[in-house]
Design an enzyme around this catalytic site. Sequence first.
Site, PDB file in Angstrom:
ATOM      1  N   THR A 126      42.051   2.542   5.245  1.00 48.49           N
ATOM      2  CA  THR A 126      42.325   2.656   3.813  1.00 48.49           C
ATOM      3  C   THR A 126      42.436   4.139   3.477  1.00 48.49           C
ATOM      4  O   THR A 126      41.456   4.879   3.615  1.00 48.49           O
ATOM      5  CB  THR A 126      41.189   1.994   3.012  1.00 48.49           C
ATOM      6  OG1 THR A 126      41.093   0.633   3.428  1.00 48.49           O
ATOM      7  CG2 THR A 126      41.449   2.066   1.520  1.00 48.49           C
ATOM      8  N   ALA A 261      27.565 -13.695 -10.570  1.00 44.86           N
ATOM      9  CA  ALA A 261      26.696 -12.581 -10.967  1.00 44.86           C
ATOM     10  C   ALA A 261      25.683 -12.317  -9.863  1.00 44.86           C
ATOM     11  O   ALA A 261      25.314 -13.218  -9.100  1.00 44.86           O
ATOM     12  CB  ALA A 261      25.976 -12.941 -12.265  1.00 44.86           C
ATOM     13  N   GLY A 262      25.240 -11.075  -9.754  1.00 39.65           N
ATOM     14  CA  GLY A 262      24.269 -10.739  -8.712  1.00 39.65           C
ATOM     15  C   GLY A 262      23.740  -9.331  -8.880  1.00 39.65           C
ATOM     16  O   GLY A 262      23.643  -8.831 -10.009  1.00 39.65           O
ATOM     17  N   GLY A 266      28.678  -4.086  -2.805  1.00 38.44           N
ATOM     18  CA  GLY A 266      28.311  -3.039  -1.853  1.00 38.44           C
ATOM     19  C   GLY A 266      29.293  -3.088  -0.703  1.00 38.44           C
ATOM     20  O   GLY A 266      30.444  -3.483  -0.878  1.00 38.44           O
ATOM     21  N   CYS A 269      33.533  -0.812   1.817  1.00 33.41           N
ATOM     22  CA  CYS A 269      34.845  -0.601   1.185  1.00 33.41           C
ATOM     23  C   CYS A 269      34.789  -0.381  -0.321  1.00 33.41           C
ATOM     24  O   CYS A 269      35.199   0.679  -0.795  1.00 33.41           O
ATOM     25  CB  CYS A 269      35.752  -1.784   1.507  1.00 33.41           C
ATOM     26  SG  CYS A 269      36.191  -1.833   3.252  1.00 33.41           S
ATOM     27  N   LYS A 330      26.491  -8.604   2.338  1.00 31.23           N
ATOM     28  CA  LYS A 330      26.846  -9.959   1.918  1.00 31.23           C
ATOM     29  C   LYS A 330      26.579 -10.871   3.107  1.00 31.23           C
ATOM     30  O   LYS A 330      26.240 -10.382   4.203  1.00 31.23           O
ATOM     31  CB  LYS A 330      28.302 -10.040   1.468  1.00 31.23           C
ATOM     32  CG  LYS A 330      29.297  -9.758   2.578  1.00 31.23           C
ATOM     33  CD  LYS A 330      30.719  -9.987   2.105  1.00 31.23           C
ATOM     34  CE  LYS A 330      31.704  -9.811   3.248  1.00 31.23           C
ATOM     35  NZ  LYS A 330      33.073 -10.067   2.889  1.00 31.23           N
TER      36      LYS A 330
HETATM   37  N1  NAD Z   1      35.331  -3.085   7.193  1.00 31.19           N
HETATM   38  C1  NAD Z   1      36.186  -3.700   6.393  1.00 31.19           C
HETATM   39  O1  NAD Z   1      35.927  -4.799   5.899  1.00 31.19           O
HETATM   40  C2  NAD Z   1      37.516  -3.068   6.071  1.00 31.19           C
HETATM   41  C3  NAD Z   1      38.529  -3.863   5.514  1.00 31.19           C
HETATM   42  C4  NAD Z   1      39.751  -3.270   5.239  1.00 31.19           C
HETATM   43  C5  NAD Z   1      39.952  -1.930   5.489  1.00 31.19           C
HETATM   44  N2  NAD Z   1      38.939  -1.179   6.024  1.00 31.19           N
HETATM   45  C6  NAD Z   1      39.218   0.237   6.304  1.00 31.19           C
HETATM   46  O2  NAD Z   1      39.461   0.365   7.694  1.00 31.19           O
HETATM   47  C7  NAD Z   1      38.972   1.629   8.175  1.00 31.19           C
HETATM   48  C8  NAD Z   1      37.972   1.408   9.298  1.00 31.19           C
HETATM   49  O3  NAD Z   1      36.874   0.674   8.762  1.00 31.19           O
HETATM   50  P1  NAD Z   1      35.793  -0.018   9.701  1.00 31.19           P
HETATM   51  O4  NAD Z   1      34.916  -0.822   8.817  1.00 31.19           O
HETATM   52  O5  NAD Z   1      36.465  -0.662  10.860  1.00 31.19           O
HETATM   53  O6  NAD Z   1      34.999   1.286  10.204  1.00 31.19           O
HETATM   54  P2  NAD Z   1      33.987   1.387  11.442  1.00 31.19           P
HETATM   55  O7  NAD Z   1      33.116   2.534  11.141  1.00 31.19           O
HETATM   56  O8  NAD Z   1      33.398   0.040  11.706  1.00 31.19           O
HETATM   57  O9  NAD Z   1      34.940   1.729  12.688  1.00 31.19           O
HETATM   58  C9  NAD Z   1      35.544   2.966  12.887  1.00 31.19           C
HETATM   59  C10 NAD Z   1      35.459   3.305  14.372  1.00 31.19           C
HETATM   60  O10 NAD Z   1      36.211   4.493  14.628  1.00 31.19           O
HETATM   61  C11 NAD Z   1      35.534   5.199  15.657  1.00 31.19           C
HETATM   62  N3  NAD Z   1      35.989   6.583  15.678  1.00 31.19           N
HETATM   63  C12 NAD Z   1      35.623   7.633  14.903  1.00 31.19           C
HETATM   64  N4  NAD Z   1      36.298   8.731  15.257  1.00 31.19           N
HETATM   65  C13 NAD Z   1      37.112   8.395  16.285  1.00 31.19           C
HETATM   66  C14 NAD Z   1      38.054   9.106  17.078  1.00 31.19           C
HETATM   67  N5  NAD Z   1      38.300  10.384  16.883  1.00 31.19           N
HETATM   68  N6  NAD Z   1      38.704   8.425  18.041  1.00 31.19           N
HETATM   69  C15 NAD Z   1      38.468   7.112  18.271  1.00 31.19           C
HETATM   70  N7  NAD Z   1      37.581   6.388  17.549  1.00 31.19           N
HETATM   71  C16 NAD Z   1      36.915   7.027  16.565  1.00 31.19           C
HETATM   72  C17 NAD Z   1      34.060   5.027  15.307  1.00 31.19           C
HETATM   73  O11 NAD Z   1      33.232   5.299  16.424  1.00 31.19           O
HETATM   74  C18 NAD Z   1      34.041   3.561  14.875  1.00 31.19           C
HETATM   75  O12 NAD Z   1      33.767   2.704  15.955  1.00 31.19           O
HETATM   76  C19 NAD Z   1      38.388   2.337   6.946  1.00 31.19           C
HETATM   77  O13 NAD Z   1      39.379   3.138   6.375  1.00 31.19           O
HETATM   78  C20 NAD Z   1      38.077   1.179   6.012  1.00 31.19           C
HETATM   79  O14 NAD Z   1      38.079   1.565   4.665  1.00 31.19           O
HETATM   80  C21 NAD Z   1      37.739  -1.720   6.331  1.00 31.19           C
END
Ligand code: NAD
Length: 462
Positions: A126, A261-262, A266, A269, A330
């Site tokens: 994101t 409601a809650g 958190g 994201c 959650k």
């Molecule tokens: N978690 C969700 O529900 C969700 C949903 C939609 C979008 N997103 C977006 O997706 C993105 C990732 O979110 P996430 O929840 O998977 O994060 P996360 O922290 O679970 O995973 C990110 C991973 O990237 C790795 N990393 C960091 N630097 C690195 C590098 N230089 N090279 C290789 N790997 C590296 C970390 O070690 C980690 O394992 C964010 O921008 C988030 O906003 C997350």
Amino acid sequence: MKLAIIGTGYVGLVTGTCFAEMGNQVTCVDIDAGKIEKLRRGKLTIFEPGLELIFERNLREDRLHFTTQLAEAVTDSEVVFLALPTPKGGDGSADLSFVLGVAREIGKLIAAEENDAYKVIVNKSTVPVGTADLVRSVIEEAGLAAGERFDVVSNPEFLREGLAVDDFLKPERVVIGSSSSRAQAVMHNLYEPFVRNGNPILNMDERSSELTKYAANAFLATKITFMNEVANLCERVGANVEFVRHGIGTDSRIGKQFLYAGIGYGGSCFPKDVHALKRTAATYDYEFPVLDAVIRVNDRQHDALVSKVVSYFDGSLENRHFAVWGLAFKANTDDVRESPAHAVINALLAQGATITAFDPEAIETTRAVLGDTIAYAHDIYDALKDADALIVCTEWNEFRQPDFTRLKATLKQSAIFDGRNLFNPQTMAESGFDYFSIGRPQQFDVTTAPDGTRKKAHAERG
Ligand SMILES: NC(=O)c1ccc[n+]([C@@H]2O[C@H](COP(=O)([O-])OP(=O)(O)OC[C@H]3O[C@@H](n4cnc5c(N)ncnc54)[C@H](O)[C@@H]3O)[C@@H](O)[C@H]2O)c1
């Protein structure tokens, strides 16, 4: 197709596994060597329902690979997904250092490839409006021309933790932001198998695609927040948020979802994305006051339950011990990032209370953050020992129908503070509990709610 996924967290691992499931050759990269080692041994690093089965299958069938070496994954890959963290920076904006740092390395790797092959670099993280342009120019620093050796695409991810596999395999929509028809064709080809049900692949420019993700998350955070405000008002005017929820949710313009409601939203994201959208607006000299209100109200909502606890115990929690059920932000995830449960726990600790907590999946992730500031229980009943009262913070199914006789016999005071409205206030009152929930009267039978009978019948059918 040969794909590289950079960042093997919640999004990267699910994305990689699901693309492998469709027959692609996928290499996932992470800088966390421990994580990669574990995945190589066939062990999952996150809890996500349904993931294990397809992860094991694709590992076994040699379509899913893990490495710490960026070059190993990027070289020969046609599409490179960036699923890297974009955490909240000091000023509230999204920190792009992970994304841009990796993009720079990818540029060098593409430049070093001898076969002049074309690659699509996909921002799945994101990222704020304008990031596709930034990634493009960072890659161009390696002497590459966009449109010839590579293109950058915005492809935001909409999966929900806890339902991530289903969401990825059957997305309601796929958003592809790209001004390159060549890159769009590659992306369509890749996503085709996921939208056989007729759900749309939406093509748009990069900026609209980037903003779509923030607008979606900020809208959902606003919906939750609005309902929490209504619940708080219900408590003051003597109304019942269960009735109001049914009353407005049946309006198709409003819809039934995200009206519970809650203790506030958190997770990894919503909080950071609302802040980042606010920063984007500020950068373009646009005030977005709705977002300020959402942030303020949500922070306050974490305290909605704690203030009930404090007032029940006559203004002091010194020497009080509480059982907390639920640590994840959650149900159905082990993710505790920005968990309202942690906010509640920290507020209770600050008031001098001690805590024993239980969560079906999020104890280890919590231990990594809160350490031994709290004690951890083996199950829901173990958590109750020596507790003055029970506090419910996450809506796990296994919390919904506990043995209330056992609860009553174990708790020092028969008090339950329910931040997720899991129990029926009438049953609680009849069983002799002092029961406090969010936006509902203390004496009220949920089976008399507009769809209550139906809900009960449903439950009885099992
Ligand atoms: N978690 C969700 O529900 C969700 C949903 C939609 C979008 N997103 C977006 O997706 C993105 C990732 O979110 P996430 O929840 O998977 O994060 P996360 O922290 O679970 O995973 C990110 C991973 O990237 C790795 N990393 C960091 N630097 C690195 C590098 N230089 N090279 C290789 N790997 C590296 C970390 O070690 C980690 O394992 C964010 O921008 C988030 O906003 C997350």
